[in-house]
Write a protein that holds these residues in place. Structure first.
Motif, short mmCIF file in Angstrom:
data_model
loop_
_atom_site.label_atom_id
_atom_site.label_comp_id
_atom_site.label_asym_id
_atom_site.label_seq_id
_atom_site.Cartn_x
_atom_site.Cartn_y
_atom_site.Cartn_z
N ASP A 114 0.82 -1.21 0.00
CA ASP A 114 0.00 0.00 0.00
C ASP A 114 0.86 1.26 0.00
OD1 ASP A 114 0.94 -0.15 2.57
OD2 ASP A 114 -1.02 -0.19 3.54
N ASN A 115 2.14 1.09 -0.16
CA ASN A 115 3.04 2.23 -0.29
C ASN A 115 3.23 2.52 -1.78
OD1 ASN A 115 5.19 4.02 -0.41
ND2 ASN A 115 6.26 3.09 1.33
N LEU A 116 2.73 3.65 -2.23
CA LEU A 116 2.75 3.94 -3.68
C LEU A 116 3.89 4.88 -4.07
CD1 LEU A 116 -1.06 4.12 -4.56
CD2 LEU A 116 0.47 2.15 -4.46
N SER A 117 4.89 5.01 -3.24
CA SER A 117 6.07 5.77 -3.67
C SER A 117 6.79 4.97 -4.75
CB SER A 117 7.01 5.99 -2.48
OG SER A 117 7.58 4.76 -2.07
N ARG A 118 7.55 5.68 -5.59
CA ARG A 118 8.21 4.98 -6.68
C ARG A 118 9.15 3.89 -6.17
NH1 ARG A 118 10.52 7.20 -12.37
NH2 ARG A 118 11.26 5.18 -13.09
N GLN A 119 9.87 4.22 -5.12
CA GLN A 119 10.82 3.24 -4.58
C GLN A 119 10.07 1.99 -4.08
OE1 GLN A 119 13.29 4.69 -1.38
NE2 GLN A 119 13.99 2.63 -0.88
N ALA A 120 8.96 2.19 -3.36
CA ALA A 120 8.22 1.05 -2.82
C ALA A 120 7.60 0.22 -3.94
CB ALA A 120 7.13 1.54 -1.87
N ILE A 121 7.11 0.90 -4.98
CA ILE A 121 6.52 0.18 -6.12
C ILE A 121 7.57 -0.69 -6.78
CG2 ILE A 121 5.55 0.49 -8.43
CD1 ILE A 121 3.54 1.16 -6.28
N GLU A 122 8.75 -0.12 -6.97
CA GLU A 122 9.81 -0.89 -7.64
C GLU A 122 10.28 -2.05 -6.77
OE1 GLU A 122 11.41 2.63 -10.62
OE2 GLU A 122 12.63 2.13 -8.86
N GLU A 123 10.31 -1.83 -5.46
CA GLU A 123 10.68 -2.93 -4.55
C GLU A 123 9.61 -4.03 -4.58
OE1 GLU A 123 13.15 -0.25 -1.29
OE2 GLU A 123 11.19 -1.07 -0.76
N THR A 124 8.36 -3.62 -4.66
CA THR A 124 7.27 -4.59 -4.71
C THR A 124 7.36 -5.44 -5.97
OG1 THR A 124 5.86 -3.15 -3.39
CG2 THR A 124 4.75 -4.84 -4.68
N ALA A 125 7.63 -4.78 -7.10
CA ALA A 125 7.76 -5.52 -8.36
C ALA A 125 8.95 -6.48 -8.30
CB ALA A 125 7.92 -4.53 -9.52
N ALA A 126 10.05 -6.00 -7.73
CA ALA A 126 11.24 -6.86 -7.62
C ALA A 126 10.93 -8.05 -6.70
CB ALA A 126 12.41 -6.05 -7.05
N ARG A 127 10.16 -7.79 -5.64
CA ARG A 127 9.79 -8.88 -4.72
C ARG A 127 8.94 -9.92 -5.45
NH1 ARG A 127 7.27 -6.07 -0.70
NH2 ARG A 127 9.33 -5.45 0.01
N ALA A 128 8.03 -9.45 -6.28
CA ALA A 128 7.18 -10.39 -7.05
C ALA A 128 8.03 -11.31 -7.92
CB ALA A 128 6.17 -9.61 -7.90
N VAL A 129 9.06 -10.73 -8.54
CA VAL A 129 9.94 -11.54 -9.40
C VAL A 129 10.74 -12.53 -8.55
CG1 VAL A 129 11.86 -11.47 -11.03
CG2 VAL A 129 10.06 -9.74 -11.16
N ALA A 130 11.24 -12.07 -7.40
CA ALA A 130 12.00 -12.97 -6.52
C ALA A 130 11.12 -14.12 -6.04
CB ALA A 130 12.55 -12.20 -5.32
N VAL A 131 9.87 -13.80 -5.73
CA VAL A 131 8.92 -14.83 -5.29
C VAL A 131 8.69 -15.83 -6.43
CG1 VAL A 131 6.49 -15.18 -4.67
CG2 VAL A 131 7.82 -13.43 -3.51
#
Lengths: 488, 461
Positions: free
Chosen positions: A66-83
């Motif tokens: 629920d953090n929509l900062s650019r950094q958090a969004i990019e970390e979330t996407a990276a986490r999805a790929v790692a998962v």
């Protein structure tokens, strides 16, 4: 929002995703309730976040924040790929997606009155009036009412080029009267039990339901049940009202046709299905009068399963599920379509909100009404002996969806074409296909209602979803009645 | 993770935006991940992080709540405004109490065991995949198909109010659930612990596999009343349906099966049940939805319902009601749900008392002439609210017992059983353990051997 989604998709692709989609959801809801003349609940809720779904190394990954900062969004996407890459360590084969043409679209639930524009005072005033009608009946010991509104705005963007903006409104309302006396608690609800009626509509639904007009009758029936006779045990013809038939459809047709269940993907929690793939277009699911569709399209009506696109960008469709009794279709997704030889998803992938992975869910699973004009009163008039059961009280079905048992709040014995004595504690049970094959009459369009089930649970972590079920009163022969109280 | 200090700063901003007589903020959230497998494949794998705040305001006996997961200044201002708008338009509720102050909130505070473990919080997707790989490996060894989950989370739960009461709880949680499937049978196990190192996934997977193999080629035996041995997960899921009736509000509403039954023996003398948030096998925050510390409450002693749990307002109302002499001691116990709500309160840290002579499941089987062993119950629903008749199905490992031995798997049954009857018919019990199911919250419950359990139908598998 497109910009935010693109941040996610770019990172996912750079990290090795071969497919990615991002769903941003802005969810708003209001819940109002009364209990015995007082406010039981008054709450507003809002939730905004993003869910990123990817395929990497041939396997799925999903991350949400629920953090929509650019950094958090990019970390979330990276986490999805790692998962996803972790998922790939335990796989039998790569995920395959049925092709789907990318689309750019906008859609909003057709509605006349935005329910959030109606004042809280007006809403509570209605609920208190209903409450007053219910509690004015001597013997009513508890009265509960509720009003619920939801607005869900979603932006879906995929690496294949889809960009879909949908806004869904839903409204739900209902009430119940309880009567406790001696060793017995009886209950009556309107328009249906467990929250009432829910549709993808605006406030106009409230005006259509004649809530206040029915309140006194409901209170009186709750009290009258104490003097009603116990529903007999045995094998009988039964007539179900349309809301009970809607739940019967949900449990004994809607769930078993979910292709993820059939394929074992829900085996640990919701269960599997008796509808193995060899049964498609071979199984006699019901009598010739039974025709059921899974229809998410707007033209089917304002059901909780109505939308323009599902949560992987597939357009709403109508899939024939049972055609004149023959089993003809499953609920499918892009991942599962190939298992039934389909070259396209049936468009049924849905998620509770931004933080849940979309999974196969019911849309509007509806039985089509009879073609010959037949009202409920005409159906009863044409029945020699039956038990007419109304409004669900309990429901249970096994994990392959064969054996079910339902209880209803109220029943009446039908004798020689007339509704006679009231019955309490009604229940019936059976095996799914035997039951649907015993259907020998269904009322026509005038008696058909598109009911909403707002609380269908499935998945791990569990997701609650709203589904729609169009149904008309129908008659079934040779049904086991009264097992719930057997031996008591 | 959102810290208590950060939440305190947010609460100060909320107070600044509010013109209400009183204001309360609940904080919730954390990060969680769940690796899901089926057909010997990880098919769903998710991770999530979120935090939210829920604001309750009070104006002269009127209260309402608004929640948001947006914690910026403007969103906090709007959520306060939403709560106040909802509250202002109501009629005053004479039963609404002032929010608890710091003294009342902290009264009776008891120490709880550590429930946050770094090793759980720090687990990675690769580690979960490795665990799944081991379980799938066990499935393949036995020529079975595995499905299940391996989930972990780290969460916060906090409360602050303008009268000074506060509470903050951090916890980790780990869950493993595994189903082993053969062509016509299945077996299941599930476990949960704040410390992931307490989860023995190999034993869970091997036990589920053994159940699937031993229940292969299930035979149909007729429905009827059987002596049953319910494993802890089966006990948990069926008894869980009665605990929402153990609150004072349920009595006031006359929707409880305990109306007119508190103080009478309704279960067997061997049934003792308490609610104890501090129990070493329990989990959860030591405060309730108003920030009041949870007290230990002995609900049932020797089959007699002695006490109920009460939120603050429920206790006040109950003391003035016609029920006041029929419900045992009436004091706030710290079991209230966040206000406003319709349910009042419930005990959710259930601990069954240990029997004098606990028996293992194997010992119970050995002493059974003819009966049914049940691994798990499913799709349980209430048929009759006052007689507490519940219906549901057996699932994933149901066995016929004869002359002290497991004879074979059986097709699954539908039951219609009254909890009043069931808990009056417990012949033997085991040592209570932390059990985890799918129909109820986790509890500390024993396995039970129950006579004349009412199976009414048989399904087709």
């Amino acid at each position: 929002m497109k910009q935010i989604a693109d941040w996610a998709l770019n990172v996912a692709t750079l990290r090795g995703a071969t497919y990615a989609d991002a769903r941003l959801v802005d969810d708003r809801s209001r819940a109002l309730a009364t209990k015995n003349g007082k406010v039981g609940n008054a709450s507003d809720s809002e939730s905004l976040g993003i869910g990123v779904r990817v395929i990497a190394n041939g396997a799925w990954g999903f991350a949400a924040s629920d953090n929509l900062s650019r950094q958090a969004i990019e970390e979330t996407a990276a986490r999805a790929v790692a998962v996803a890459k972790a998922s790939a360590q335990v796989k039998q084969q790569d995920v395959r997606l049925a092709p789907e043409k990318p689309v750019t679209a906008e859609w909003t639930t057709p509605h006349e009155i935005d329910p959030f524009t109606i004042s809280v005072e007006q809403n509570l005033d209605l609920l208190f009036k209903i409450d007053q009608e219910l509690t004015s009946v001597p013997g009513v010991t508890l009265a509960e009412t509720n009003l619920n509104f939801r607005r869900e705005e979603q932006w879906f963007v995929s690496s294949e080029g889809s960009n879909i903006h949908q806004t869904k409104y839903s409204t739900g309302t209902g009430y119940a009267a309880y009567a406790f006396a001696g060793n017995d608690i009886q209950k009556r609800s309107y328009p249906a039990s467990y929250g009432g009626q829910w549709q993808n509509k605006g406030y106009e639904l409230i005006d259509e339901l004649n809530l206040l007009e029915n309140a006194r009758r409901i209170g009186e029936e709750a009290v009258a049940l104490h003097k009603a006779e116990q529903c007999p045990e045995g094998v009988f013809t039964i007539i179900l009202d349309s809301s009970q038939l809607g739940l019967q459809i949900h449990e004994s047709i809607g769930h078993p046709i979910e292709l993820d269940r059939v394929l074992g993907m829900e085996a640990n929690f919701a269960g599997t299905s008796f509808l193995t793939l060899d049964k498609l277009r071979k199984l006699s699911y019901g009598s010739e009068l039974v025709t059921v569709v899974a229809d998410a399209r707007q033209e089917h009506g304002p059901g909780l399963g109505t939308f323009a696109f599902d949560e992987e960008g597939v357009p709403a469709q109508c899939t024939p599920i049972i055609t004149n009794g023959l089993f003809t279709g499953y609920l499918s997704s892009r991942e599962t379509a190939h298992t039934i030889g389909a070259n396209r998803s049936g468009g049924t992938l849905r998620a509770e909100s931004w933080n849940r992975l979309p999974i196969i869910r019911m849309t509007n699973i509806s039985i089509l009404p009879g073609k010959t004009p037949l009202s409920l009163e005409q159906l009863i008039a044409g029945t020699d002996h039956a038990i007419f059961m109304q409004t669900n009280r309990s429901w249970s079905i096994d994990d392959k969806r064969y054996n079910f048992q339902f209880g209803t709040e109220i029943g009446w014995e039908v004798k020689s074409g007339k509704r006679t004595r009231m019955l309490k504690n009604c229940s019936y049970s059976g095996i799914t296909t035997d039951f649907w094959n015993s259907m020998d009459a269904i009322c026509s369009r005038d008696e058909w209602t598109l009911w909403g089930t707002p609380n269908c649970g499935k998945g791990q972590p569990q997701q609650v979803m709203g589904t729609g079920h169009g149904a008309a009163p129908a008659r079934f022969s040779n049904i086991k009645v009264g097992s719930a109280y057997k031996g008591k | 993770m959102l810290t208590k200090d950060q939440a305190s700063v947010i609460f100060d901003k909320i107070k600044k935006h509010s013109s209400a007589d009183e204001v309360e903020a609940l904080f919730y959230g954390g990060h969680s991940a769940l690796t899901r497998f089926a057909n010997n494949t990880i098919h769903q794998n998710v991770a999530e992080e979120h935090y939210g705040v829920s604001v309750r305001t009070v104006f002269n006996g009127r209260t309402a709540r608004a929640s948001t997961n947006k914690l910026d200044e403007e969103s906090l201002r709007r959520v306060v405004q939403a709560s106040e708008s909802l509250a202002r338009v109501q009629h005053p509720d004479p039963d609404l109490l002032p929010m608890p102050n710091s003294g009342e909130g902290a009264r009776g505070a008891q120490a709880i065991p550590k429930r946050h473990f770094e090793q759980t919080a720090a687990i990675t997707p690769d580690q979960r995949a490795l665990g799944v790989e081991k379980m799938v490996g066990i499935a393949k060894t036995h020529k079975l198909t595995a499905a299940g989950i391996f989930a972990t989370s780290e969460t916060i739960e906090g409360i602050f109010n303008s009268r000074g009461a506060s509470g903050w709880h951090t916890q980790t949680s780990s869950d493993i659930s595994v189903t082993m499937l053969a062509s016509d049978s299945s077996g299941w196990q599930k476990a949960n612990s704040p410390n992931v190192e307490n989860l023995d996934l190999v034993t869970l997977a091997e036990t589920a596999a053994r159940k699937a193999l031993e229940s292969a080629s299930p035979r149909e035996i007729p429905a009827g009343k059987y002596t049953v041995i319910l494993e802890p997960a089966a006990v948990l899921d069926i008894v869980g349906f009665m605990f929402y009736d153990f609150g004072g509000m349920a009595i006031l509403d006359q929707r409880s099966f305990l109306n007119n039954r508190v103080g009478t023996r309704i279960f067997g003398e061997n049934i003792n049940i308490g609610d104890d948030v501090a129990h070493p096998l329990q989990s959860g925050a030591p405060f309730d939805g108003e920030g009041v510390r949870r007290q230990g409450v002995q609900l049932v002693e020797k089959g007699v319902v002695k006490r109920l749990v009460h939120a603050r307002a429920t206790a006040e109302k109950l003391k003035k009601s016609e029920h006041k002499d029929k419900v045992g001691p009436i004091e706030p116990t710290g079991h209230g749900f966040p206000l406003p709500n319709e349910m009042g309160e419930a005990p959710t840290n259930i601990v069954f008392g240990a029997p004098d002579h606990p028996k293992t499941v194997d010992q119970m089987i050995a002493s059974t002439e003819r009966g049914v062993l049940v691994t798990r119950l499913w799709y349980i629903r209430e048929v009759d609210p006052y007689e507490k008749i519940l219906t549901g199905m057996t699932r994933d490992g149901t066995f016929y017992l004869e002359n002290g031995k497991i004879r074979h798997g059986v097709r699954n049954f539908r039951f219609n059983e009254s909890l009043l009857h069931m808990l009056s018919s417990v012949e033997e019990m085991g040592k209570p353990v932390r059990a985890s199911g799918e129909e109820s919250f986790d509890m500390v419950v024993p396995p039970m051997k129950v006579r004349e359990f009412n199976f009414t139908e048989v399904t087709k598998f």
